[in-house]
Design a protein around this motif. Structure first.
Motif, mmCIF file in Angstrom:
data_model
loop_
_atom_site.group_PDB
_atom_site.id
_atom_site.type_symbol
_atom_site.label_atom_id
_atom_site.label_comp_id
_atom_site.label_asym_id
_atom_site.label_seq_id
_atom_site.Cartn_x
_atom_site.Cartn_y
_atom_site.Cartn_z
ATOM 1 N N ARG A 76 61.977 59.717 77.256
ATOM 2 C CA ARG A 76 60.817 60.518 76.857
ATOM 3 C C ARG A 76 60.617 61.697 77.817
ATOM 4 O O ARG A 76 61.122 61.687 78.937
ATOM 5 N N ARG A 77 59.874 62.690 77.353
ATOM 6 C CA ARG A 77 59.551 63.862 78.174
ATOM 7 C C ARG A 77 58.213 63.608 78.852
ATOM 8 O O ARG A 77 57.219 63.329 78.187
ATOM 9 N N VAL A 78 58.188 63.746 80.154
ATOM 10 C CA VAL A 78 57.031 63.314 80.945
ATOM 11 C C VAL A 78 56.474 64.479 81.751
ATOM 12 O O VAL A 78 57.221 65.222 82.400
ATOM 13 N N LEU A 79 55.150 64.609 81.727
ATOM 14 C CA LEU A 79 54.443 65.596 82.540
ATOM 15 C C LEU A 79 53.587 64.879 83.569
ATOM 16 O O LEU A 79 52.767 64.028 83.207
ATOM 17 N N ASP A 80 53.786 65.202 84.833
ATOM 18 C CA ASP A 80 52.945 64.661 85.910
ATOM 19 C C ASP A 80 51.936 65.738 86.283
ATOM 20 O O ASP A 80 52.277 66.739 86.914
ATOM 21 N N LEU A 81 50.697 65.515 85.885
ATOM 22 C CA LEU A 81 49.627 66.493 86.078
ATOM 23 C C LEU A 81 48.998 66.294 87.455
ATOM 24 O O LEU A 81 48.711 65.171 87.852
ATOM 25 N N ASP A 129 55.521 71.927 77.873
ATOM 26 C CA ASP A 129 54.391 72.245 76.999
ATOM 27 C C ASP A 129 54.036 71.116 76.037
ATOM 28 O O ASP A 129 52.880 70.966 75.650
ATOM 29 N N GLU A 130 55.012 70.326 75.616
ATOM 30 C CA GLU A 130 54.760 69.266 74.642
ATOM 31 C C GLU A 130 55.322 67.934 75.147
ATOM 32 O O GLU A 130 56.348 67.448 74.664
ATOM 33 N N PRO A 131 54.640 67.324 76.112
ATOM 34 C CA PRO A 131 55.135 66.055 76.666
ATOM 35 C C PRO A 131 54.919 64.887 75.719
ATOM 36 O O PRO A 131 54.029 64.905 74.864
ATOM 37 N N ASP A 132 55.749 63.870 75.901
ATOM 38 C CA ASP A 132 55.539 62.602 75.202
ATOM 39 C C ASP A 132 54.607 61.694 75.999
ATOM 40 O O ASP A 132 53.907 60.864 75.429
ATOM 41 N N VAL A 133 54.659 61.849 77.328
ATOM 42 C CA VAL A 133 53.844 61.034 78.237
ATOM 43 C C VAL A 133 53.244 61.951 79.290
ATOM 44 O O VAL A 133 53.934 62.816 79.834
ATOM 45 N N VAL A 134 51.962 61.756 79.576
ATOM 46 C CA VAL A 134 51.291 62.495 80.648
ATOM 47 C C VAL A 134 50.818 61.501 81.691
ATOM 48 O O VAL A 134 50.177 60.492 81.363
ATOM 49 N N LEU A 135 51.132 61.782 82.954
ATOM 50 C CA LEU A 135 50.721 60.956 84.083
ATOM 51 C C LEU A 135 49.691 61.716 84.912
ATOM 52 O O LEU A 135 49.799 62.931 85.081
ATOM 53 N N ALA A 136 48.716 61.009 85.447
ATOM 54 C CA ALA A 136 47.716 61.638 86.313
ATOM 55 C C ALA A 136 47.254 60.607 87.327
ATOM 56 O O ALA A 136 46.602 59.628 86.975
ATOM 57 N N GLY A 137 47.611 60.818 88.574
ATOM 58 C CA GLY A 137 47.259 59.877 89.630
ATOM 59 C C GLY A 137 46.183 60.407 90.542
ATOM 60 O O GLY A 137 46.329 61.489 91.111
ATOM 61 N N ASP A 138 45.093 59.651 90.669
ATOM 62 C CA ASP A 138 44.022 59.997 91.614
ATOM 63 C C ASP A 138 43.445 61.377 91.362
ATOM 64 O O ASP A 138 43.213 62.162 92.285
#
Length: 206
Positions: A76-81, A129-138
Motif C-alpha cells: 500500500r501507499r503510505v503517508l506519514d503526516l 497526494d492519494e495515500p492508501d494509509v495515513v499515519l500520525a504519531g503524537d
C-alpha cells in the motif's frame, strides 16, 4: 545528495535503537536533554522546536504496531503526516509498503527522516497526494494544532484512506472520531516527558 539543515547536523545525536522498536535505529539526542534545551529554552513561532531529535511515544507505538502487523501497510501507499524522526514511516517501509512519504511542516524534520531512513536501508518520498494509509504519531499535542490535524485526517478518510494515530493521551485527541486498536506501554525519556513510560493507544479513524 539531500541537503541537511545545520540544526540536523549540529544536534547532539547518535544512532541508537528505538526503545519499543529496536529493529529500527535513529539518530536521536544522545544527552540528558529536553525538547527546549536544544533551543536555548526558548520557543519561536516561526521556527518549530526540534521534535525530530527525539522519538515520541506515539511514533514508537505506531512503529511497533506496523512491525507486528505488516498487513496494515504491505503493498500500500503510505503517508506519514508530521513525521518527526520518521520512525513510523521507516516501519511502514520495512514492512512492505510500495511507497512511503514523510511530510512535516519543519524541513529539518523531513531531512532527519530521510537521514534516519538511509540508516535503516529504506527510502522515503517527500509527497503522496492519494495515500492508501495515513499515519500520525503524537500529533494532538496542542489546542492550536489539534483541529488542523483533525481536518486533514478526516479529508484523507473521506477519500478512502485508512487512518492510524498513535496517541499517548496528550489531552487534545478527539477520541469520538476513532476506535482503539491496541495499547502499548512505551519507554520514554524522563528528561522529555517527566516519566519513564507512557501508555499509548493505536487508534483507527472511523
Amino acid at each position: 545528495m539531500r541537503a541537511e539543515n545545520r540544526r540536523v547536523l549540529n544536534a547532539p545525536t547518535a544512532l541508537q535503537p528505538v526503545p519499543l522498536a529496536p529493529e529500527i535505529s535513529l539518530h536521536l539526542v544522545d544527552a540528558p536533554l529536553g525538547l527546549f534545551d536544544l533551543t536555548g529554552g526558548e520557543f519561536h513561532s516561526d521556527s518549530p522546536p526540534p521534535f525530530w531529535a527525539f522519538v515520541w511515544a506515539g511514533g514508537q507505538a505506531l512503529a511497533r504496531y506496523l512491525l507486528d502487523h505488516p498487513g496494515e501497510v504491505a503493498g500500500r501507499r503510505v503517508l506519514d503526516l508530521a513525521t518527526g524522526s520518521g520512525v513510523a514511516a521507516i516501519a511502514a517501509a520495512r514492512r512492505g509498503a510500495t511507497l512511503v512519504a514523510a511530510t512535516d511542516i519543519d524541513p529539518d524534520a523531513v531531512a532527519a527522516a530521510h537521514r534516519n531512513a538511509a540508516a535503516n536501508a529504506v527510502t522515503l518520498a517527500d509527497r503522496l497526494d492519494e495515500p492508501d494509509v495515513v499515519l500520525a504519531g503524537d500529533v494532538y499535542y496542542s489546542p492550536a494544532v489539534a483541529p488542523q490535524i483533525t481536518t486533514r485526517l478526516r479529508a484523507f478518510r473521506r477519500n478512502g484512506a485508512a487512518v492510524l494515530v498513535g496517541d499517548p493521551g496528550r489531552g487534545y485527541f478527539p477520541e469520538r472520531l476513532f476506535e482503539l486498536v491496541t495499547e502499548y506501554v512505551v519507554p520514554v525519556s524522563e528528561h522529555l516527558e517527566e516519566t519513564g513510560e507512557l501508555r499509548t493507544g493505536i487508534w483507527r479513524m472511523r
